[in-house]
Design a protein around this motif. Structure first.
Motif, short mmCIF file in Angstrom:
data_model
loop_
_atom_site.label_atom_id
_atom_site.label_comp_id
_atom_site.label_asym_id
_atom_site.label_seq_id
_atom_site.Cartn_x
_atom_site.Cartn_y
_atom_site.Cartn_z
N THR A 173 0.84 -1.20 0.00
CA THR A 173 0.00 0.00 0.00
C THR A 173 0.87 1.25 0.00
O THR A 173 0.64 2.20 -0.77
N TRP A 174 1.88 1.28 0.86
CA TRP A 174 2.78 2.44 0.90
C TRP A 174 3.51 2.61 -0.43
O TRP A 174 3.69 3.73 -0.90
N ARG A 175 3.94 1.50 -1.00
CA ARG A 175 4.66 1.58 -2.28
C ARG A 175 3.76 2.12 -3.39
O ARG A 175 4.19 2.90 -4.24
N GLU A 176 2.48 1.72 -3.38
CA GLU A 176 1.54 2.22 -4.38
C GLU A 176 1.32 3.72 -4.20
O GLU A 176 1.23 4.47 -5.19
N CYS A 177 1.22 4.18 -2.96
CA CYS A 177 1.08 5.61 -2.71
C CYS A 177 2.29 6.38 -3.22
O CYS A 177 2.14 7.43 -3.88
N CYS A 178 3.47 5.87 -2.94
CA CYS A 178 4.69 6.55 -3.40
C CYS A 178 4.82 6.50 -4.92
O CYS A 178 5.41 7.41 -5.52
N ALA A 179 4.27 5.49 -5.55
CA ALA A 179 4.37 5.37 -7.01
C ALA A 179 3.71 6.56 -7.70
O ALA A 179 4.14 6.96 -8.80
N TYR A 180 2.68 7.14 -7.09
CA TYR A 180 1.98 8.29 -7.69
C TYR A 180 2.38 9.61 -7.05
O TYR A 180 2.04 10.67 -7.57
N SER A 181 3.08 9.56 -5.92
CA SER A 181 3.51 10.77 -5.25
C SER A 181 4.99 11.04 -5.44
O SER A 181 5.40 12.16 -5.76
N ASP A 182 5.80 10.02 -5.24
CA ASP A 182 7.26 10.13 -5.39
C ASP A 182 7.77 8.80 -5.95
O ASP A 182 8.22 7.94 -5.21
N PRO A 183 7.68 8.61 -7.28
CA PRO A 183 7.95 7.29 -7.87
C PRO A 183 9.36 6.78 -7.63
O PRO A 183 9.57 5.58 -7.59
N ILE A 184 10.33 7.67 -7.45
CA ILE A 184 11.70 7.21 -7.19
C ILE A 184 11.78 6.54 -5.83
O ILE A 184 12.49 5.56 -5.64
N LYS A 185 11.02 7.05 -4.87
CA LYS A 185 11.02 6.47 -3.51
C LYS A 185 10.23 5.19 -3.44
O LYS A 185 10.42 4.39 -2.51
N ALA A 186 9.34 4.95 -4.39
CA ALA A 186 8.40 3.84 -4.30
C ALA A 186 9.09 2.50 -4.07
O ALA A 186 8.70 1.73 -3.21
N GLU A 187 10.13 2.22 -4.84
CA GLU A 187 10.79 0.92 -4.72
C GLU A 187 12.14 1.03 -4.03
O GLU A 187 12.62 0.07 -3.45
N ASP A 188 12.76 2.19 -4.09
CA ASP A 188 14.15 2.28 -3.67
C ASP A 188 14.32 2.88 -2.28
O ASP A 188 14.78 2.23 -1.36
N PHE A 189 13.90 4.14 -2.10
CA PHE A 189 14.06 4.76 -0.79
C PHE A 189 13.23 4.05 0.26
O PHE A 189 13.66 3.88 1.39
N LEU A 190 12.02 3.60 -0.10
CA LEU A 190 11.16 2.91 0.84
C LEU A 190 11.81 1.63 1.35
O LEU A 190 11.63 1.22 2.48
N ALA A 191 12.59 1.00 0.48
CA ALA A 191 13.26 -0.24 0.86
C ALA A 191 14.62 -0.01 1.47
O ALA A 191 15.33 -0.95 1.80
N ASP B 283 1.47 12.67 -14.54
CA ASP B 283 0.98 13.91 -13.92
C ASP B 283 1.64 14.06 -12.55
O ASP B 283 1.82 13.07 -11.83
N SER B 284 1.98 15.29 -12.19
CA SER B 284 2.71 15.55 -10.94
C SER B 284 1.86 16.25 -9.89
O SER B 284 2.39 16.74 -8.90
N THR B 285 0.54 16.31 -10.09
CA THR B 285 -0.32 17.04 -9.15
C THR B 285 -0.21 16.48 -7.73
O THR B 285 -0.08 17.23 -6.77
N LEU B 286 -0.27 15.16 -7.60
CA LEU B 286 -0.21 14.56 -6.27
C LEU B 286 1.14 14.80 -5.62
O LEU B 286 1.23 15.12 -4.43
N GLY B 287 2.23 14.67 -6.39
CA GLY B 287 3.55 14.91 -5.84
C GLY B 287 3.75 16.35 -5.40
O GLY B 287 4.28 16.62 -4.31
N ASP B 288 3.30 17.30 -6.22
CA ASP B 288 3.40 18.71 -5.84
C ASP B 288 2.56 19.01 -4.60
O ASP B 288 2.98 19.76 -3.72
N SER B 289 1.37 18.43 -4.54
CA SER B 289 0.50 18.67 -3.39
C SER B 289 1.10 18.08 -2.11
O SER B 289 1.04 18.70 -1.04
N ALA B 290 1.69 16.90 -2.22
CA ALA B 290 2.32 16.27 -1.05
C ALA B 290 3.49 17.12 -0.56
O ALA B 290 3.69 17.27 0.65
N GLN B 291 4.25 17.68 -1.50
CA GLN B 291 5.37 18.52 -1.11
C GLN B 291 4.89 19.79 -0.42
O GLN B 291 5.46 20.23 0.60
#
Length: 436
Positions: free
Chosen positions: A5-23, A41-49
């Motif tokens: 679940t966390w990885r899926e969230c990061c995939a749309y918010s911060d895709p670089i962190k999804a598999e690498d930083f998270l692990a 689209d970067s709307t979710l990533g910009d909003s999270a930031q």
């Protein structure tokens, strides 16, 4: 169990962190580009930031004192000492690396719902030292049902050379051999920090302190270091708890369905745009045109028996509907992430009434989260930093009357003042009604 679940969230918010930083590892340039390219689209990533930056600025601004200490029934001497202590702690927090670590930690709270910040002394230069521990490396628990996190297991890797340099002869023979022959070889370590069931009250030796800390070399199962802490050295704030677990989820999970749909819609828009910019052609096999070898392009000569035998295939679709859907999805994401209430708006300067209404709305939206952040982030961090400074002698000699008194942490952050603003406004409205 929760990591997908966390990885899926990061995939749309911060895709670089999804598999690498998270692990707990860092991506190469090639993998970073591959993961980033899958996001349209970067709307979710910009909003999270924006949300994470607003949280740090609202809770622990570097420009103003945001904490104070108190005890019940303070005397003047106690008040002066505690006021000075708050200023010293606040100054040293922001003189350390806190302002670099806190935004990254807050971003983890927004993306996955929790973070781990380790707080200790800087043993080389003095002052405080803050570390962000990757959530993918950490397992957390609480010794009290529903209580704050006070137990953490962190599985991480260091090179053999780093292990030998830090732990010396306590490292296994194999690790020492790798350090000499292949110093960059990874070695897995496990660090466990948990409350001690039996400890010496007022003890000074690390093994007698209330919290135990044990570092183990995973492969050899040998103990590299056993020490302890006077207080739990990590703060682990959580956004929204997952029932019956110590873990949490963040606001990105709520916005995830809209982010998925927006990403797919933007992908279709790119496909439709490619169709309009370079539309496909339809050709009749008339004995002159060989559709299998026909190449369409600029400055190409196409031989055909008739111009009617090769035509552009017209595009179809409702671009306006797609644009409206994209705007609706972006607005929904920004509303879910509370960005629409946090960012300045264009137009005339708002009136005092408008500012009050917006602040009140923001307070209501962040109220439950704000309370948890205060209890699990600000309070334990302020207590830990106070205790470190006191033991280091940075606060001077405290009044004897403070011994065995319960220290209270009060909050002076912008969000705390926003909550008090509602009470002030209610009194003002009451006074207005009385005068009428």
């Amino acid at each position: 169990m929760h990591e997908p679940t966390w990885r899926e969230c990061c995939a749309y918010s911060d895709p670089i962190k999804a598999e690498d930083f998270l692990a707990g590892s860092w991506p190469t340039a090639a993998t970073a580009l591959t993961k980033q390219a899958k996001l349209h689209d970067s709307t979710l990533g910009d909003s999270a930031q924006s949300l994470s930056s607003s949280i740090v600025g609202g809770l622990t601004p570097a420009s103003s004192l945001w904490l104070e200490y108190a005890v019940d029934g303070m005397t003047d001497d106690e008040k002066r000492f505690l006021e000075n202590a708050a200023e010293v702690v606040w100054a040293n927090i922001h003189a350390a690396n806190y302002d670099a670590v806190a935004p990254e930690c807050a971003r983890d709270a927004v993306d996955v719902g929790w973070f781990v910040m380790f707080i200790d002394e800087d043993r080389e230069r003095g002052g405080y030292h803050f570390e962000q521990w990757p959530v993918g490396e950490c397992f957390i628990a609480s010794s009290q049902p529903g209580g704050t996190v006070d137990t953490i297991l962190r599985e991480y890797s260091r090179t053999a050379e780093q292990v030998v340099e830090e732990f010396g002869q306590a490292a296994s023979a194999r690790t020492r051999e790798l350090a000499a022959t292949k110093p960059d070889s990874p070695v897995k370590l496990l660090r466990v920090i948990e409350p001690r069931r039996m400890y010496v009250v007022g003890g000074r030796l690390a093994k007698n302190l209330p919290f135990a800390s044990v570092t183990i070399e995973v492969e050899s199962k040998g103990i590299l270091r056993e020490s302890g802490f006077h207080e739990f050295p990590c703060v682990v704030p959580r956004w929204k708890l997952v029932k019956s677990t110590p873990y949490a989820t963040g606001p990105v999970l709520t916005a995830l369905p809209d982010a998925r749909e927006l990403n797919e819609l933007k992908r279709l828009f790119k496909t439709a745009g490619e169709w309009d910019l370079a539309p496909p052609m339809v050709a009749t096999d008339d004995g002159v045109i060989n559709a299998k070898t026909l190449t369409i392009g600029a400055r190409k000569l196409i031989v055909a028996a008739s111009v009617e035998n090769i035509k552009q295939l017209p595009a179809s679709g409702n671009w306006q509907l797609g644009v409206e859907m994209i705007q609706d999805l972006k607005q929904a994401i920004r509303k879910t992430m509370m960005v629409s209430y946090l960012e300045p708006r264009d137009g005339p300067v708002p009136t005092a009434t408008q500012v009050h209404v917006e602040v009140g709305l923001l307070r209501q939206l962040l109220g439950p989260v704000y309370g948890r952040m205060m209890a699990e982030w600000i309070k334990p961090m302020a207590e830990r930093c106070f205790a470190l400074a006191l033991r280091a002698g940075a606060l001077g000699i405290p009044p004897q009357s403070l011994v065995n008194r319960t220290l209270q942490v009060a909050y002076k952050s912008p969000l705390a003042r926003a909550q008090k603003l509602e009470d002030v406004s209610a009194i003002a409205r009451l006074m207005g009604d009385v005068q009428v």
